[in-house]
Write a protein that holds these residues in place. Structure first.
Motif, PDB file in Angstrom:
ATOM      1  N   ILE A  85       0.850  -1.188   0.000  1.00 14.15           N
ATOM      2  CA  ILE A  85       0.000   0.000   0.000  1.00 14.15           C
ATOM      3  C   ILE A  85       0.887   1.240   0.000  1.00 14.15           C
ATOM      4  N   VAL A  86       0.294   2.341  -0.401  1.00 15.23           N
ATOM      5  CA  VAL A  86       0.947   3.641  -0.320  1.00 15.23           C
ATOM      6  C   VAL A  86       0.035   4.526   0.517  1.00 15.23           C
ATOM      7  N   ALA A  87       0.577   5.050   1.606  1.00 14.79           N
ATOM      8  CA  ALA A  87      -0.206   5.900   2.503  1.00 14.79           C
ATOM      9  C   ALA A  87       0.334   7.324   2.453  1.00 14.79           C
ATOM     10  N   GLU A  88      -0.591   8.274   2.422  1.00 11.66           N
ATOM     11  CA  GLU A  88      -0.249   9.696   2.473  1.00 11.66           C
ATOM     12  C   GLU A  88      -1.022  10.302   3.624  1.00 11.66           C
ATOM     13  N   TRP A  89      -0.363  11.144   4.395  1.00 15.59           N
ATOM     14  CA  TRP A  89      -1.051  11.818   5.490  1.00 15.59           C
ATOM     15  C   TRP A  89      -0.216  12.994   5.958  1.00 15.59           C
ATOM     16  N   ASP A  90      -0.866  13.821   6.742  1.00 17.37           N
ATOM     17  CA  ASP A  90      -0.192  14.923   7.421  1.00 17.37           C
ATOM     18  C   ASP A  90      -0.190  14.609   8.899  1.00 17.37           C
ATOM     19  N   TYR A  91       0.852  15.042   9.565  1.00 16.89           N
ATOM     20  CA  TYR A  91       0.825  15.064  11.028  1.00 16.89           C
ATOM     21  C   TYR A  91       0.523  16.484  11.446  1.00 16.89           C
ATOM     22  N   ARG A  92      -0.459  16.650  12.307  1.00 20.79           N
ATOM     23  CA  ARG A  92      -0.629  17.918  13.016  1.00 20.79           C
ATOM     24  C   ARG A  92       0.277  17.773  14.230  1.00 20.79           C
ATOM     25  N   VAL A  93       1.279  18.610  14.248  1.00 15.93           N
ATOM     26  CA  VAL A  93       2.358  18.456  15.225  1.00 15.93           C
ATOM     27  C   VAL A  93       2.249  19.534  16.292  1.00 15.93           C
ATOM     28  N   HIS A  94       2.393  19.107  17.540  1.00 13.16           N
ATOM     29  CA  HIS A  94       2.513  20.046  18.650  1.00 13.16           C
ATOM     30  C   HIS A  94       3.898  19.828  19.255  1.00 13.16           C
ATOM     31  N   HIS A  95       4.716  20.866  19.214  1.00 12.80           N
ATOM     32  CA  HIS A  95       6.055  20.824  19.804  1.00 12.80           C
ATOM     33  C   HIS A  95       5.919  21.305  21.243  1.00 12.80           C
ATOM     34  N   ARG A  96       5.962  20.361  22.179  1.00 18.83           N
ATOM     35  CA  ARG A  96       5.659  20.678  23.586  1.00 18.83           C
ATOM     36  C   ARG A  96       6.542  21.776  24.180  1.00 18.83           C
ATOM     37  N   PRO A  97       7.865  21.770  23.989  1.00 17.51           N
ATOM     38  CA  PRO A  97       8.689  22.804  24.638  1.00 17.51           C
ATOM     39  C   PRO A  97       8.391  24.226  24.181  1.00 17.51           C
ATOM     40  N   THR A  98       8.060  24.411  22.908  1.00 16.70           N
ATOM     41  CA  THR A  98       7.835  25.773  22.407  1.00 16.70           C
ATOM     42  C   THR A  98       6.359  26.116  22.282  1.00 16.70           C
ATOM     43  N   GLY A  99       5.501  25.100  22.299  1.00 16.16           N
ATOM     44  CA  GLY A  99       4.079  25.321  22.093  1.00 16.16           C
ATOM     45  C   GLY A  99       3.704  25.497  20.629  1.00 16.16           C
ATOM     46  N   ARG A 100       4.688  25.420  19.742  1.00 16.22           N
ATOM     47  CA  ARG A 100       4.411  25.583  18.319  1.00 16.22           C
ATOM     48  C   ARG A 100       3.556  24.441  17.804  1.00 16.22           C
ATOM     49  N   THR A 101       2.690  24.765  16.851  1.00 14.24           N
ATOM     50  CA  THR A 101       1.919  23.746  16.150  1.00 14.24           C
ATOM     51  C   THR A 101       2.088  23.969  14.651  1.00 14.24           C
ATOM     52  N   PHE A 102       2.103  22.893  13.902  1.00 14.95           N
ATOM     53  CA  PHE A 102       2.292  22.974  12.459  1.00 14.95           C
ATOM     54  C   PHE A 102       1.917  21.625  11.860  1.00 14.95           C
ATOM     55  N   GLU A 103       1.957  21.550  10.536  1.00 17.62           N
ATOM     56  CA  GLU A 103       1.693  20.292   9.852  1.00 17.62           C
ATOM     57  C   GLU A 103       2.945  19.830   9.125  1.00 17.62           C
ATOM     58  N   ALA A 104       3.116  18.516   9.051  1.00 20.19           N
ATOM     59  CA  ALA A 104       4.235  17.916   8.331  1.00 20.19           C
ATOM     60  C   ALA A 104       3.687  16.792   7.455  1.00 20.19           C
ATOM     61  N   ALA A 105       4.073  16.807   6.191  1.00 17.86           N
ATOM     62  CA  ALA A 105       3.584  15.822   5.228  1.00 17.86           C
ATOM     63  C   ALA A 105       4.361  14.513   5.331  1.00 17.86           C
ATOM     64  N   ASN A 106       3.690  13.423   4.994  1.00 14.27           N
ATOM     65  CA  ASN A 106       4.295  12.089   5.055  1.00 14.27           C
ATOM     66  C   ASN A 106       3.765  11.217   3.936  1.00 14.27           C
ATOM     67  N   ILE A 107       4.625  10.351   3.444  1.00 11.21           N
ATOM     68  CA  ILE A 107       4.238   9.277   2.531  1.00 11.21           C
ATOM     69  C   ILE A 107       4.972   8.039   3.008  1.00 11.21           C
ATOM     70  N   GLN A 108       4.272   6.922   3.008  1.00 12.76           N
ATOM     71  CA  GLN A 108       4.903   5.658   3.378  1.00 12.76           C
ATOM     72  C   GLN A 108       4.469   4.582   2.386  1.00 12.76           C
ATOM     73  N   VAL A 109       5.460   3.900   1.844  1.00 14.83           N
ATOM     74  CA  VAL A 109       5.220   2.743   0.998  1.00 14.83           C
ATOM     75  C   VAL A 109       5.455   1.536   1.893  1.00 14.83           C
ATOM     76  N   LEU A 110       4.411   0.757   2.085  1.00 12.74           N
ATOM     77  CA  LEU A 110       4.407  -0.266   3.142  1.00 12.74           C
ATOM     78  C   LEU A 110       4.103  -1.636   2.549  1.00 12.74           C
ATOM     79  N   ARG A 111       4.995  -2.594   2.830  1.00 13.38           N
ATOM     80  CA  ARG A 111       4.767  -3.982   2.414  1.00 13.38           C
ATOM     81  C   ARG A 111       4.494  -4.818   3.657  1.00 13.38           C
ATOM     82  N   VAL A 112       3.349  -5.490   3.648  1.00  8.55           N
ATOM     83  CA  VAL A 112       2.909  -6.306   4.775  1.00  8.55           C
ATOM     84  C   VAL A 112       2.702  -7.737   4.281  1.00  8.55           C
ATOM     85  N   ARG A 113       3.315  -8.676   4.989  1.00  5.48           N
ATOM     86  CA  ARG A 113       3.172 -10.092   4.641  1.00  5.48           C
ATOM     87  C   ARG A 113       2.764 -10.851   5.896  1.00  5.48           C
TER      88      ARG A 113
END
Length: 146
Positions: A85-113
């Protein structure tokens, strides 16, 4: 094999475990000889081989990550290969020390047997994580070998 989780179900468990911070459980989703390639990893290993090494990596993340990750915009694409499978998603990220929030893109090509991850190629936006967390100077120094 009846009852064996599909690649989509395994990916969902992986993402849910990360979001909940249950890193100690994640290695159990991988085969003994699994390989994870983290293609854009700027300073750490770009290839991790074996469940034991992955378990160690997840333990390091659990102990040191200052981030809370919430998946959003998840799209899982089936392929002509029933293990892949190929998965695409964003992480909504909270950086605890600074309180910053942002999004980071991700793609994962995953083989499962047989219900276990045997190979992944992960494309995460590590630069966004470093910049938003204020770690860009450390990242530059690490890349320069300082």
């Amino acid at each position: 094999m009846p009852g064996t989780p599909t690649p989509r179900e395994v990916f969902t468990k992986l993402l849910e475990g990360i979001a909940a911070g249950r890193y100690a459980e994640l290695a159990g989703l991988y085969a003994e000889d699994a390989v994870a390639e983290i293609v854009f990893e700027p300073v750490g290993p770009r290839r991790i081989e074996g469940r034991a090494a992955l378990q160690e990596r997840f333990a390091q993340v659990a102990a040191h990550s200052p981030l809370d990750l919430t998946p959003a915009n998840v799209v899982v694409r089936e392929t002509g290969d029933p293990e892949l499978i190929v998965a695409e998603w964003d992480y909504r990220v909270h950086h605890r020390p600074t309180g910053r929030t942002f999004e980071a893109a991700n793609i994962q090509v995953l083989r499962v047997r047989d219900g276990l991850i045997v190979h992944t190629r992960d494309f995460h936006d590590h630069l966004a994580l470093a910049v938003a967390g204020g770690a860009l100077p450390q990242l530059v120094a690490a890349l320069d070998g300082k």
